[in-house]
Design a protein around this motif. Structure first.
Motif, short mmCIF file in Angstrom:
data_model
loop_
_atom_site.label_atom_id
_atom_site.label_comp_id
_atom_site.label_asym_id
_atom_site.label_seq_id
_atom_site.Cartn_x
_atom_site.Cartn_y
_atom_site.Cartn_z
N GLN A 1 0.84 -1.20 0.00
CA GLN A 1 0.00 0.00 0.00
C GLN A 1 0.88 1.26 0.00
O GLN A 1 0.62 2.20 -0.75
N ALA A 2 1.92 1.26 0.84
CA ALA A 2 2.82 2.41 0.88
C ALA A 2 3.50 2.62 -0.47
O ALA A 2 3.64 3.76 -0.95
N GLU B 1 0.81 3.99 -2.95
CA GLU B 1 0.47 5.39 -2.65
C GLU B 1 1.60 6.34 -3.05
O GLU B 1 1.34 7.43 -3.56
N ALA B 2 2.84 5.92 -2.83
CA ALA B 2 3.97 6.77 -3.22
C ALA B 2 4.00 6.95 -4.74
O ALA B 2 4.16 8.07 -5.24
N THR C 1 8.53 0.39 4.56
CA THR C 1 7.18 0.96 4.49
C THR C 1 7.20 2.41 4.95
O THR C 1 6.62 3.28 4.30
N GLU C 2 7.88 2.67 6.04
CA GLU C 2 7.93 4.04 6.56
C GLU C 2 8.63 5.00 5.61
O GLU C 2 8.20 6.13 5.43
N ARG D 1 6.30 5.86 2.87
CA ARG D 1 5.28 6.81 3.35
C ARG D 1 5.85 8.22 3.39
O ARG D 1 5.17 9.19 3.04
N THR D 2 7.09 8.34 3.82
CA THR D 2 7.76 9.64 3.85
C THR D 2 7.92 10.19 2.43
O THR D 2 7.69 11.37 2.18
N ARG E 1 6.00 9.54 -0.10
CA ARG E 1 4.67 9.96 -0.57
C ARG E 1 4.37 11.37 -0.08
O ARG E 1 3.90 12.22 -0.85
#
Length: 188
Positions: free
Chosen positions: A27-28, A31-32, A151-152, A155-156, A158
């Motif tokens: 998902q991450a 989304e990115a 994953t983190e 997210r960053t 994105r």
């Protein structure tokens, strides 16, 4: 080994990473990558604002023609220079372009990474230009390595992609105002 045994081994290997961890990672990533699409769309609008074609759709088509991302940035740069003879927008575009090129490099690394998983830890992406053997064996050190995409980290990225897209939209508004203002001055 028969086909059902192969599937069983794959299922066992895949089961080492819980579905929630695997889903969060993918998902991450999605989304990115989708967020970077916002950058590409915003750039298309900057191009069209500066070009001021009689038909905006045709301007969009020209921008999306198969010239690649660098070529698109070069076309915008050429329009900024030819539109902004006083240099008002040029410095801002130069700084913005540098930021765009930085995040585009990150996007490319995500797009071409290899995905690995570690039993009990989860998934991570790894820059394909590096040797996996060069990573620290210790997971806590490995997940902070510059060539590893967790994953983190995705997210960053994105959030950064979203921020750059907003900066491009702000630039588009300034460019559009500048072009409209210049047109009014020429009309007088």
């Amino acid at each position: 080994m028969n086909q059902s045994e192969d599937l069983g081994e794959q299922d066992g290997f895949q089961a080492l990473v819980p579905d929630a961890v695997r889903n969060a990672f993918h998902q991450a990533f999605g989304e990115a990558m989708a967020s970077f699409g916002g950058i590409e769309a915003a750039l298309m609008y900057v191009f069209t604002s500066l070009l001021q074609p009689a038909n905006a759709t045709r301007g969009h088509d020209v921008f999306r023609s198969g010239i690649g991302f660098k070529g698109q940035l070069d076309m915008i740069s050429a329009l900024v220079v030819s539109t902004d003879v006083d240099g008002e927008l040029q410095q801002e575009w130069k700084q913005l372009r540098n930021r765009i090129e930085t995040v585009q490099s990150r996007r490319n690394k995500l797009a071409h990474m290899h995905v690995w998983q570690m039993s009990g830890h989860g998934l991570f992406g790894y820059d394909t230009k590096k040797k996996i053997e060069d990573l620290p064996v210790d997971w806590s050190r490995r997940q902070h390595h510059q060539s590893v995409f967790t994953t983190e980290k995705m997210r960053t990225y994105r959030l950064e992609f979203d921020e750059v897209a907003r900066l491009i939209v702000d630039f588009d508004e300034k460019a559009n105002s500048y072009v409209r203002g210049s047109a009014l001055v020429r009309a007088k």
